[in-house]
Motif scaffolding. Structure first.
Motif, mmCIF file in Angstrom:
data_model
loop_
_atom_site.group_PDB
_atom_site.id
_atom_site.type_symbol
_atom_site.label_atom_id
_atom_site.label_comp_id
_atom_site.label_asym_id
_atom_site.label_seq_id
_atom_site.Cartn_x
_atom_site.Cartn_y
_atom_site.Cartn_z
ATOM 1 N N GLU A 41 6.261 13.187 -1.002
ATOM 2 C CA GLU A 41 6.541 12.212 0.052
ATOM 3 C C GLU A 41 5.831 10.918 -0.352
ATOM 4 N N VAL A 42 6.592 9.822 -0.343
ATOM 5 C CA VAL A 42 6.040 8.507 -0.681
ATOM 6 C C VAL A 42 6.088 7.661 0.578
ATOM 7 N N GLU A 43 4.912 7.188 0.994
ATOM 8 C CA GLU A 43 4.857 6.321 2.176
ATOM 9 C C GLU A 43 4.369 4.975 1.694
ATOM 10 N N SER A 44 5.136 3.899 1.987
ATOM 11 C CA SER A 44 4.790 2.598 1.429
ATOM 12 C C SER A 44 4.928 1.504 2.479
ATOM 13 N N ASN A 47 -6.349 4.604 5.932
ATOM 14 C CA ASN A 47 -4.987 4.543 6.476
ATOM 15 C C ASN A 47 -4.227 3.446 5.756
ATOM 16 N N LEU A 48 -2.919 3.630 5.591
ATOM 17 C CA LEU A 48 -2.147 2.592 4.898
ATOM 18 C C LEU A 48 -2.061 1.348 5.788
ATOM 19 N N ARG A 68 0.860 -1.191 0.000
ATOM 20 C CA ARG A 68 0.000 0.000 0.000
ATOM 21 C C ARG A 68 0.889 1.233 0.000
ATOM 22 N N THR A 69 0.604 2.154 -0.893
ATOM 23 C CA THR A 69 1.482 3.321 -1.077
ATOM 24 C C THR A 69 0.679 4.607 -1.194
ATOM 25 N N LEU A 111 -6.984 3.638 -3.542
ATOM 26 C CA LEU A 111 -7.703 3.546 -2.265
ATOM 27 C C LEU A 111 -8.419 4.871 -2.010
ATOM 28 N N ALA A 112 -9.500 4.807 -1.216
ATOM 29 C CA ALA A 112 -10.199 6.047 -0.867
ATOM 30 C C ALA A 112 -9.237 6.938 -0.079
ATOM 31 N N GLU A 113 -9.355 8.215 -0.278
ATOM 32 C CA GLU A 113 -8.457 9.231 0.298
ATOM 33 C C GLU A 113 -8.269 9.061 1.812
#
Ligand code: PMV
Length: 332
Positions: A94-97, A331-332, A47-48, A326-328
């Protein structure tokens, strides 16, 4: 310059190839030397979230909660540069994965990583891309990532340039209840990554023969999947895996990924099949063995694999769906 935050999140599954991708026609664009066919691995997910933020002075990558630097970050920056060029924007991101499967479990995370990143980055940058365009974009990050964009059983059409090289679904995930039983032998990161490996492929005298016979194997594999013909899929997949490893072992630098437990499982899969259990093996650029079987046999095969000395962990993954946004608020 925009002062607005632009954010989007996506989820994607990794995939396992029955007909392998090994060697490029164009290394920079990741145009493969031949086509490949894979199955997405359901239950396992990356998930990113990508947020283009005017306040940032550089791209950031947070992987499983940890900020990253060096090569990993650079590869994502190069990918984001491409997205920025396509979208005509100049904001850093910013990339959160997060992966829900253990990193280093022998499941290539670059496929689901760049597939999820392609969807999230394109949406956050305001690009409206078709599935084929998203697959082409994911390919720029990691070749096999283009196969994680469409759902179920997927073929990467090799093509000959950026425009013509992308993946399409040949059957949805519920077409066939196959399961990938991943027998983890080593959790250590591979000494030679696949980007380097693809460049070595053409130095093997066997690669020419492998490429020449690839169209026939692609045809056999596609037909076996469409007909749900397990025996035919088993035969062509094991052959294709062995051919890729033969090329790996005979290049300018020897890439020998197999460990004793790898070979033990290759023998075991053959014995189990002869005794009437439908199962076959396939192996990527590492020692871990993927045992493919129908869902009805999965627990029996997983239990048998776990008995073999040197097996650290056994994971199970059924066929998985396409990558999607994913919907805005999720949470990841
Ligand atoms: O996408 P890459 O560069 O990580 O290459 C993947 C190579 C193999 O996993 C060994 C084979 C394949 O087709 O997935």
């Amino acid at each position: 310059m925009s002062t607005e935050l632009k954010s989007a999140a996506a989820v994607s599954h990794p995939n396992i190839a029955f007909i392998k991708y090994w060697g490029n026609r164009d290394h920079h664009l990741r145009i493969p030397a031949s086509g490949s066919i894979s199955m997405n691995l359901g239950r396992l997910e990356t998930r990113t979230r990508v947020t283009f933020n005017p306040a940032l002075t550089a791209d950031r990558l947070i992987l499983n909660g940890e900020p990253t630097s060096g090569k990993q970050l650079q590869r994502v920056q190069t990918f984001l540069d491409h997205v920025r060029r396509l979208a005509g924007i100049d904001l850093y991101a910013e990339v959160e994965s997060k992966n829900d499967f253990p990193t280093g479990a022998g499941i290539a995370s670059s496929a689901s990583a760049f597939s999820a990143l392609a969807l999230a980055a394109a949406a956050a940058a305001g690009l409206q891309l078709s599935e084929a365009e998203l697959s082409r974009l994911a390919r720029r990050g990691s070749g096999s990532a283009c196969r994680s964009v469409p759902g179920g059983f997927v073929e990467w059409l090799a093509g000959e340039d950026d425009q013509s090289s992308y993946a399409v679904s040949i059957a949805p995930a519920d077409h066939w209840d196959l399961v990938d039983i991943v027998a983890v032998i080593s959790q250590v990161h591979k000494p030679t990554g696949s980007t380097e490996g693809h460049a070595l492929a053409e130095t093997s005298p066997l690669q020419k023969a492998r490429l020449k016979s690839a169209p026939a194997r692609l045809e056999q594999c596609r037909t076996a999947i469409l007909r749900r013909d397990f025996e035919a899929l088993a035969e062509v997949s094991e052959l294709d895996c062995n051919l890729m490893h033969a090329v790996m072992m005979t290049g300018a630098r020897r890439l020998l990924y197999w460990q004793p437990a790898t070979i033990e499982l290759m023998h075991a899969a053959g014995e189990w099949r002869r005794s009437g259990i439908p199962v076959f093996y396939t192996i990527d650029a590492g020692p871990n063995v993927h045992l493919i079987c129908p869902a009805a046999e999965a627990d029996r095969v997983a239990a048998a694999a776990a008995q073999i000395q040197g097996i650290k962990e056994v994971l199970q993954a059924p066929a998985g769906s396409a990558a999607h946004l994913l919907a805005e608020e999720v949470n990841l």
